[in-house]
Design an enzyme around this catalytic site. Structure first.
Site, PDB file in Angstrom:
ATOM      1  NE  ARG A  64      96.854  22.800 100.110  1.00 53.69           N
ATOM      2  CZ  ARG A  64      97.794  24.269 100.966  1.00 53.69           C
ATOM      3  NH1 ARG A  64      97.102  24.933 100.028  1.00 53.69           N
ATOM      4  NH2 ARG A  64      98.011  23.949 102.077  1.00 53.69           N
ATOM      5  CG  ASN A 106      89.673  35.308  98.725  1.00 55.10           C
ATOM      6  OD1 ASN A 106      89.628  34.853  97.862  1.00 55.10           O
ATOM      7  ND2 ASN A 106      89.459  34.619 100.291  1.00 55.10           N
ATOM      8  CG  HIS A 108      85.874  35.140 103.272  1.00 54.90           C
ATOM      9  ND1 HIS A 108      85.558  33.887 102.586  1.00 54.90           N
ATOM     10  CD2 HIS A 108      85.388  35.472 104.458  1.00 54.90           C
ATOM     11  CE1 HIS A 108      85.408  32.720 104.467  1.00 54.90           C
ATOM     12  NE2 HIS A 108      84.777  34.281 104.817  1.00 54.90           N
ATOM     13  CG  ASP A 140      98.030  35.116 105.188  1.00 52.36           C
ATOM     14  OD1 ASP A 140      97.137  34.489 105.030  1.00 52.36           O
ATOM     15  OD2 ASP A 140      97.938  36.116 106.369  1.00 52.36           O
ATOM     16  N   GLY A 142      97.209  31.664 105.638  1.00 51.50           N
ATOM     17  CA  GLY A 142      96.306  31.235 106.195  1.00 51.50           C
ATOM     18  C   GLY A 142      95.888  30.820 105.697  1.00 51.50           C
TER      19      GLY A 142
HETATM   20  C1  GRF Z   1      81.834  34.059  96.577  1.00 55.69           C
HETATM   21  O1  GRF Z   1      81.098  34.331  97.495  1.00 55.69           O
HETATM   22  C2  GRF Z   1      83.264  34.151  96.929  1.00 55.69           C
HETATM   23  O2  GRF Z   1      83.106  35.027  98.068  1.00 55.69           O
HETATM   24  C3  GRF Z   1      83.535  33.203  98.081  1.00 55.69           C
HETATM   25  O3  GRF Z   1      83.145  32.732  96.426  1.00 55.69           O
HETATM   26  C4  GRF Z   1      81.447  32.957  95.973  1.00 55.69           C
HETATM   27  C5  GRF Z   1      82.490  32.818  94.308  1.00 55.69           C
HETATM   28  O4  GRF Z   1      81.115  33.783  93.860  1.00 55.69           O
HETATM   29  N1  GRF Z   1      85.468  33.277  98.109  1.00 55.69           N
HETATM   30  P1  GRF Z   1      81.361  33.571  92.368  1.00 55.69           P
HETATM   31  O5  GRF Z   1      81.389  32.415  91.582  1.00 55.69           O
HETATM   32  O6  GRF Z   1      82.607  35.060  91.763  1.00 55.69           O
HETATM   33  O7  GRF Z   1      80.490  33.856  91.539  1.00 55.69           O
END
Ligand code: GRF
Length: 215
Positions: A64, A106, A108, A140, A142
């Site tokens: 990684r 990001n 999520h 970050d 984590g």
């Molecule tokens: C989204 O639900 C995001 O929150 C997660 O991965 C998914 C990506 O969807 N991290 P896309 O590729 O943008 O359609």
């Protein structure tokens, strides 16, 4: 604001960003879209928009750390002011964090700090929560643990399965992510070295969005 977007999958959040930019609702320029794997549909979408694409394949590197160093070099070559992880399914490492400290966001699919990591909609269903949503946060070292920039909530319905809940969450993501990128571009959220500073709040009638997080 120059942006590089990192993707692994279908790219619906990338599309939401592109649509917001085209509609004049988000003053960002996407300089490049990078993936960790071949064949991500998001790469095709970027190419259709004339955006440079790069693949830094995880499988091509021994570990990684080495992969992350290569990724950081590629991303840095586009001089982004902001790096957006939009469905990027790898944990980044020291080089990316050192190069772009405090400037990586990001999205999520849960209301963090609940349900970090993989399969967040399934985690939410398993816990029988009645409210879930999405979070845009700074990255970050984590797992989904960096400072929260904004969240949007959606109901979890008794009839939901993972597909229907994730679709509802993604609908919210597609509004929230461009709104946060715009807030950063316009200085409503300042990514200071000491952490994010919130200079304004969403419109009072826009109850879906919530920033800054309550202290
Ligand atoms: C989204 O639900 C995001 O929150 C997660 O991965 C998914 C990506 O969807 N991290 P896309 O590729 O943008 O359609």
């Amino acid at each position: 604001m120059n942006v590089v977007v990192l993707v692994s999958g279908k790219g619906s959040n990338l599309k939401a960003l592109l649509d917001a930019i085209a509609a004049g609702q988000c003053s960002a320029q996407i300089n490049a879209v990078c993936a960790d794997r071949d064949g991500a549909a998001a790469l095709l979408l970027a190419q259709e928009h004339g955006i440079a694409t790069q693949v830094v394949k995880f499988a091509d590197y021994p570990d990684r750390k080495t992969w992350d160093e290569a990724l950081a070099r590629v991303v840095a070559s586009y001089a982004p002011e902001l790096v957006v992880l939009a469905g990027f399914m790898r944990l980044i490492d020291g080089s990316m964090l050192a190069h772009f400290r405090g400037r990586i966001v990001n999205v999520h699919p849960a209301l963090l700090p609940a349900f970090p990591g993989l399969d967040a909609p399934a985690q939410a269903l398993a816990k029988r929560v009645t409210l879930s949503g999405c979070t845009v946060h700074l990255v970050d070292a984590g797992v989904d643990s960096g400072p929260i920039l904004a969240q949007a909530a959606v109901p979890v319905l008794p009839s939901d399965d993972v597909t229907s809940l994730h679709a509802r969450i993604q609908h919210a993501e597609h509004k929230l992510l461009p709104a946060v990128v715009q807030a950063i571009a316009h200085g409503a959220i300042v990514l200071a070295e000491s952490g994010p500073i919130f200079r304004s709040q969403p419109e009072a009638d826009d109850l879906m969005f919530c920033w800054p997080p309550v202290a």
